[in-house]
Design a protein around this motif. Structure first.
Motif, PDB file in Angstrom:
ATOM      1  N   ASP A 130     -42.308 -21.427  59.127  1.00  0.00           N
ATOM      2  CA  ASP A 130     -43.158 -22.152  58.188  1.00  0.00           C
ATOM      3  C   ASP A 130     -43.070 -23.638  58.542  1.00  0.00           C
ATOM      4  N   ALA A 131     -44.191 -24.180  59.014  1.00  0.00           N
ATOM      5  CA  ALA A 131     -44.226 -25.580  59.436  1.00  0.00           C
ATOM      6  C   ALA A 131     -45.042 -26.435  58.482  1.00  0.00           C
ATOM      7  N   THR A 132     -45.210 -25.984  57.238  1.00  0.00           N
ATOM      8  CA  THR A 132     -46.044 -26.721  56.300  1.00  0.00           C
ATOM      9  C   THR A 132     -45.270 -27.791  55.535  1.00  0.00           C
ATOM     10  N   GLY A 133     -43.946 -27.708  55.517  1.00  0.00           N
ATOM     11  CA  GLY A 133     -43.138 -28.662  54.761  1.00  0.00           C
ATOM     12  C   GLY A 133     -42.438 -29.662  55.661  1.00  0.00           C
ATOM     13  N   PRO A 134     -41.602 -30.511  55.075  1.00  0.00           N
ATOM     14  CA  PRO A 134     -40.900 -31.522  55.862  1.00  0.00           C
ATOM     15  C   PRO A 134     -39.830 -30.943  56.782  1.00  0.00           C
ATOM     16  N   GLU A 135     -39.333 -29.736  56.449  1.00  0.00           N
ATOM     17  CA  GLU A 135     -38.316 -29.082  57.273  1.00  0.00           C
ATOM     18  C   GLU A 135     -38.782 -27.680  57.655  1.00  0.00           C
ATOM     19  N   PRO A 136     -38.568 -27.270  58.898  1.00  0.00           N
ATOM     20  CA  PRO A 136     -39.005 -25.931  59.330  1.00  0.00           C
ATOM     21  C   PRO A 136     -38.152 -24.837  58.696  1.00  0.00           C
TER      22      PRO A 136
END
Length: 361
Positions: A180-186
């Protein structure tokens, strides 16, 4: 529907079937995928019907070039761009914000879409020739071990899909890593061919792992929650016979195997063993003549514990092979969770449904 069995030189025919809204199974480096035009909701619905797949289980879209992301996502964050440049083509799926053009059947109603670029010449050529993104989960009946050979697909889906392209065995043998690459951390939603260590070496951000069914990780999703990635919610990878896992150090597992062997020789129970070469050598020395005569009805040798990549690559083929035997119960060794071992143990644990072997079984 009669399924066509195609060879790699018949990619143009397979691409035409995709354009017509039909389903085509094709090889990737991970497992065989069941492909449909990702932008055609009617074609995508056929995937769920053929597999018997729950409609709230999102699909992965396969592309042939990074530029194809433009029609599938509203944003490619810098983190996702770095990971794509490093690991594509390859067994890495990125979860990104979904564009309005992506049917809800693909996303299971989520606002995100899972995308990857496979590292297989047949898959890439098929996508390029068809000229469209291809939604493709594993090409098997839902819940069964994923297919790593064309005949596995045929076993599950013959006459349910338009065509199967036979590209030989898959090299990785375990589905892609999903991040999941949608937030600040993977966040690793599903471990796979791109390992935690490989990702950690590529990004400076803190890396989190969610691996349902794997002990020591964050808890499973609630049953009413839509999974953010394939492989997060439902039972997967299970052979027909119940599968139990051994626990403890390798030495402790070998002692348990020796007791199981004694039990089988006394009772003639039809128990299958999925064990490493090292364990096989030890128990065969203990009772070599009995093993050769088949007192243990099925032994699938997984490969060396020193090479977890080989064990992972042969896992689904071995689980399917048990279905062709008289074994009514299977016991499997377990392995360290470093490198590809994390994905291997994720699949084994889900295949076993968290069942652990003890002497009372």
């Amino acid at each position: 529907m009669k399924t066509k069995h195609l060879q790699p030189h018949q990619i143009a025919e397979a691409a035409q079937l995709l354009k017509q809204g039909q389903l085509v199974a094709f090889p990737t480096e991970t497992v065989y995928g069941l492909g449909a035009n990702a932008l055609d909701s009617q074609a995508v619905n056929k995937i769920f019907q053929a597999k018997g797949r729950p409609s709230d289980n999102p699909l992965i879209i396969h592309i042939a070039q990074i530029e194809d992301l433009a029609q599938l996502t509203t944003d490619v964050p810098p983190l996702a761009q770095r990971l794509a440049e490093k690991f594509w083509p390859g067994p890495l799926t990125l979860v990104l914000p979904a564009a309005p053009t992506v049917p809800r059947e693909v996303t299971a109603g989520l606002n995100t879409v899972a995308v990857r670029m496979p590292n297989h010449p047949i898959a890439l050529e098929l996508i390029k020739t068809a000229g469209l993104p291809v939604a493709a989960p594993s090409a098997n009946r839902s819940g069964k071990p994923s297919p790593t050979r064309a005949h596995h697909v045929s076993k599950d889906l013959e006459n349910k899909i338009a065509a199967i392209i036979d590209g030989g065995p898959c090299s990785v043998g375990i589905e892609s890593t999903v991040v999941d690459a949608t937030g600040p951390e993977p966040i690793i939603l599903r471990p796979g061919g791109i390992t935690f260590e490989m990702l950690e070496a590529t990004t400076s951000e803190r890396l989190t792992t969610i691996a349902p069914g794997l002990h020591g990780t964050r808890a499973n999703l609630e049953t009413d929650e839509t999974p953010r990635s394939p492989g997060m919610k439902y039972t997967h990878y299970a052979p027909q016979a119940p599968l139990y896992l051994l626990t403890g150090t390798w030495e402790e597992q070998v002692k348990k195997l020796e007791k199981i062997q004694e039990r089988i020789e006394k009772s003639k129970e039809k128990i299958g063993l999925f064990i490493s070469e090292e364990s096989f050598r030890i128990i065969s020395k203990k009772s070599n003549h009995r093993i050769e005569k088949g007192a243990i009805p099925v032994i699938q040798r997984a490969g060396s514990r020193e090479n977890l990549k080989d064990i992972a690559a042969g896992l689904f083929d071995a689980l399917r092979a048990f279905d062709e035997t008289e074994a009514n119960l299977i016991i499997a060794e377990t392995y360290p969770t470093h490198g590809i071992g994390l994905a291997l143990m994720n699949r084994l644990t889900k295949a076993a449904g968290d069942r652990i072997w003890n002497e009372d079984n």
